[in-house]
Design an enzyme around this catalytic site. Structure first.
Site, PDB file in Angstrom:
ATOM      1  N   ARG A   7      -3.783   5.898  -3.324  1.00 20.12           N
ATOM      2  CA  ARG A   7      -2.486   5.200  -3.374  1.00 20.12           C
ATOM      3  C   ARG A   7      -1.466   6.066  -4.096  1.00 20.12           C
ATOM      4  O   ARG A   7      -1.759   6.606  -5.182  1.00 20.12           O
ATOM      5  CB  ARG A   7      -2.610   3.876  -4.123  1.00 20.12           C
ATOM      6  CG  ARG A   7      -3.612   2.917  -3.547  1.00 20.12           C
ATOM      7  CD  ARG A   7      -3.006   1.797  -2.759  1.00 20.12           C
ATOM      8  NE  ARG A   7      -4.077   1.051  -2.101  1.00 20.12           N
ATOM      9  CZ  ARG A   7      -4.510  -0.147  -2.501  1.00 20.12           C
ATOM     10  NH1 ARG A   7      -3.938  -0.740  -3.529  1.00 20.12           N
ATOM     11  NH2 ARG A   7      -5.486  -0.749  -1.861  1.00 20.12           N
ATOM     12  N   ALA A  39     -14.387 -10.756   5.495  1.00 23.98           N
ATOM     13  CA  ALA A  39     -14.268  -9.366   5.056  1.00 23.98           C
ATOM     14  C   ALA A  39     -13.907  -9.369   3.583  1.00 23.98           C
ATOM     15  O   ALA A  39     -13.351 -10.338   3.078  1.00 23.98           O
ATOM     16  CB  ALA A  39     -13.198  -8.646   5.861  1.00 23.98           C
ATOM     17  N   HIS A  89      -7.033   2.012   1.754  1.00 25.12           N
ATOM     18  CA  HIS A  89      -8.143   1.083   1.526  1.00 25.12           C
ATOM     19  C   HIS A  89      -9.267   1.427   2.513  1.00 25.12           C
ATOM     20  O   HIS A  89      -9.073   2.255   3.417  1.00 25.12           O
ATOM     21  CB  HIS A  89      -7.701  -0.384   1.667  1.00 25.12           C
ATOM     22  CG  HIS A  89      -6.887  -0.683   2.899  1.00 25.12           C
ATOM     23  ND1 HIS A  89      -6.324  -1.909   3.153  1.00 25.12           N
ATOM     24  CD2 HIS A  89      -6.542   0.088   3.966  1.00 25.12           C
ATOM     25  CE1 HIS A  89      -5.673  -1.887   4.307  1.00 25.12           C
ATOM     26  NE2 HIS A  89      -5.793  -0.699   4.809  1.00 25.12           N
ATOM     27  N   GLN A 104     -13.562   2.076  -3.214  1.00 21.30           N
ATOM     28  CA  GLN A 104     -13.656   0.691  -2.740  1.00 21.30           C
ATOM     29  C   GLN A 104     -14.988   0.488  -2.029  1.00 21.30           C
ATOM     30  O   GLN A 104     -15.608   1.441  -1.564  1.00 21.30           O
ATOM     31  CB  GLN A 104     -12.524   0.372  -1.751  1.00 21.30           C
ATOM     32  CG  GLN A 104     -11.174   0.142  -2.403  1.00 21.30           C
ATOM     33  CD  GLN A 104     -10.185  -0.543  -1.463  1.00 21.30           C
ATOM     34  OE1 GLN A 104     -10.364  -0.570  -0.240  1.00 21.30           O
ATOM     35  NE2 GLN A 104      -9.127  -1.091  -2.040  1.00 21.30           N
ATOM     36  N   VAL A 111      -6.411 -11.179   7.130  1.00 21.76           N
ATOM     37  CA  VAL A 111      -7.311 -12.326   6.919  1.00 21.76           C
ATOM     38  C   VAL A 111      -6.520 -13.630   6.919  1.00 21.76           C
ATOM     39  O   VAL A 111      -5.317 -13.648   6.639  1.00 21.76           O
ATOM     40  CB  VAL A 111      -8.088 -12.216   5.591  1.00 21.76           C
ATOM     41  CG1 VAL A 111      -9.227 -11.230   5.693  1.00 21.76           C
ATOM     42  CG2 VAL A 111      -7.155 -11.871   4.439  1.00 21.76           C
ATOM     43  N   TRP A 156       0.844  -1.202   0.000  1.00 21.89           N
ATOM     44  CA  TRP A 156       0.000   0.000   0.000  1.00 21.89           C
ATOM     45  C   TRP A 156       0.876   1.247   0.000  1.00 21.89           C
ATOM     46  O   TRP A 156       1.224   1.769   1.063  1.00 21.89           O
ATOM     47  CB  TRP A 156      -0.919  -0.001   1.229  1.00 21.89           C
ATOM     48  CG  TRP A 156      -1.950  -1.083   1.164  1.00 21.89           C
ATOM     49  CD1 TRP A 156      -3.131  -1.039   0.494  1.00 21.89           C
ATOM     50  CD2 TRP A 156      -1.894  -2.374   1.784  1.00 21.89           C
ATOM     51  NE1 TRP A 156      -3.804  -2.227   0.658  1.00 21.89           N
ATOM     52  CE2 TRP A 156      -3.080  -3.059   1.441  1.00 21.89           C
ATOM     53  CE3 TRP A 156      -0.953  -3.032   2.599  1.00 21.89           C
ATOM     54  CZ2 TRP A 156      -3.346  -4.362   1.886  1.00 21.89           C
ATOM     55  CZ3 TRP A 156      -1.221  -4.315   3.031  1.00 21.89           C
ATOM     56  CH2 TRP A 156      -2.406  -4.975   2.670  1.00 21.89           C
TER      57      TRP A 156
HETATM   58  N1  DAH Z   1      -7.938  -3.742   1.702  1.00 22.91           N
HETATM   59  C1  DAH Z   1      -7.400  -4.608   0.654  1.00 22.91           C
HETATM   60  C2  DAH Z   1      -6.821  -3.753  -0.415  1.00 22.91           C
HETATM   61  O1  DAH Z   1      -7.156  -2.626  -0.547  1.00 22.91           O
HETATM   62  C3  DAH Z   1      -8.484  -5.483   0.062  1.00 22.91           C
HETATM   63  C4  DAH Z   1      -9.006  -6.443   1.079  1.00 22.91           C
HETATM   64  C5  DAH Z   1      -8.418  -7.665   1.217  1.00 22.91           C
HETATM   65  C6  DAH Z   1     -10.067  -6.102   1.857  1.00 22.91           C
HETATM   66  C7  DAH Z   1      -8.875  -8.583   2.155  1.00 22.91           C
HETATM   67  C8  DAH Z   1     -10.554  -6.987   2.798  1.00 22.91           C
HETATM   68  C9  DAH Z   1      -9.942  -8.220   2.938  1.00 22.91           C
HETATM   69  O2  DAH Z   1     -11.566  -6.708   3.598  1.00 22.91           O
HETATM   70  O3  DAH Z   1     -10.429  -9.099   3.832  1.00 22.91           O
HETATM   71  O4  DAH Z   1      -5.981  -4.202  -1.156  1.00 22.91           O
END
Ligand code: DAH
Length: 349
Positions: free
Chosen positions: A218, A317, A192, A232, A275, A153
């Site tokens: 980003r 999630a 995110h 998002q 996760v 990120w």
């Molecule tokens: N936040 C991650 C991104 O922006 C995407 C993401 C991945 C969101 C796994 C989630 C998750 O809620 O469980 O790349």
């Protein structure tokens, strides 16, 4: 009396001839045929005339009355016809000028649709801040300071002292200006929507299911599928026994509702610190594979960070890329079009 009638006749003809508009005609009519009109008076006085005289004057006066009436009517028609001609220079059959209304931006359009789909599945919609702290964007999501995953990120950090914006390409807490701020409080533009998982769980107890639409940022090179500012939609469902099967069901329902029966997508394993296991959702776009979401089962460390008992709590999630969903749905060839401000693009929606 006879002469008087001749005189009226002459005058009326002359006036009618000279009349320039319907107003003047009306005046003429009143002058001779009105209640106190000259001809009216003659007609009224007929009864006082001797019978022989009445026999001559009566028909004469009647005839003149008729003539004047006809003349006025005819002239009136002429005026109306010419005034219509005047009007008809304005083509009243021409379609009116179109008033241009605004257009709904494709991101707003798809977001609305997504909200409706999840609302119908009993999810709540919540929103959160675009300016976050290091803690919410990273630490609480099991991405501690020196974690290599931070490199995934690239972050716009906010300059603490001045309040302006600058980018810090490395993840080591070294700012380009050599500033040092307490790590957890350092401000950034959220990379995110996942930090809203933390905010929400800190203030709510399971079971619940939410989505969080919002803008994310980003510090990245842009290309046809990457932008510095994009949307998002985060999702989070937590309970005692929420499973990966529930996740797959919800995602399948969601994508089927958004794209229609027969939508093609698949799940592939991926790593995200927050996760376990982690997956990505892929779809086809311009004959390429496009990652449209990251997802997975919420990591026990994340539950710990918000004070939940990870042994009694389970959840999934996900985070969908809003622009990418819109690109697939509306066949948009380049993600940079969304923020281009090009009206030719917006006007198609
Ligand atoms: N936040 C991650 C991104 O922006 C995407 C993401 C991945 C969101 C796994 C989630 C998750 O809620 O469980 O790349």
């Amino acid at each position: 009396m006879k002469e008087k009638i001749e005189e009226i006749k002459k005058l009326a003809l002359e006036m009618a001839e000279k009349a320039k508009d319907s107003k003047e005609l009306e005046n003429l009519e009143t002058k001779f045929l009105g209640r106190k009109g000259e001809l009216t008076q003659i007609l009224r006085s007929l009864k006082d005339l001797a019978i022989e005289e009445r026999r001559i004057i009566g028909p004469l006066a009647q005839k003149l009355k008729k003539e004047v009436e006809e003349l006025v009517a005819e002239k009136m028609k002429e005026f109306q016809a010419s005034s219509f001609k005047l009007q008809s220079k304005i083509d009243i059959t021409k379609p009116g000028k179109k008033i241009h209304g605004g257009h709904i931006h494709p991101l707003n359009k798809i977001e609305k649709e997504i909200r409706d789909i999840f609302l119908s599945m009993n999810f709540s919609v919540v929103e959160g801040p675009e300016v976050e702290t290091d803690y919410y964007n990273f630490d609480a999501l099991n991405i501690p300071k020196d974690h290599p995953a931070r490199d995934a990120w690239d972050t716009f950090w906010l300059k603490q002292s001045v309040g302006g914006l600058f980018a810090r390409p490395d993840s080591q807490g070294k700012s380009g200006l050599g500033l040092k701020t307490p790590d957890k409080e350092r401000k950034l533009l959220r990379t995110h929507t996942s930090p809203m998982q933390i905010h929400y769980m800190q203030t709510h107890q399971p079971p619940f299911q939410i989505i969080v639409p919002g803008r994310t940022f980003r510090y990245e090179a842009t290309d046809a599928s990457h932008e510095t500012t994009f949307g998002q939609v985060e999702g989070l469902m937590v309970g005692e026994d929420v499973s990966l099967a529930n996740f797959k069901f919800i995602i399948e329902k969601f994508l089927t509702r958004l794209f229609g029966e027969g939508v093609e997508f698949d799940f592939r394993p991926n790593y995200y610190p927050f996760v376990e296991p982690g997956v990505d959702v892929y779809m086809k776009w311009q004959n390429k594979e496009l990652e449209v979401a990251g997802a997975g089962m919420v990591h026990p460390e994340v539950f710990r960070a918000v004070g939940y008992d990870p042994y009694k709590t389970q959840g999934f999630a996900f985070g969908f890329g809003l622009n990418r969903l819109a690109m697939i749905k509306y066949k948009i060839p380049d993600i940079r079009l969304f923020n281009s401000g090009d009206l030719r693009f917006i006007k198609q929606f």
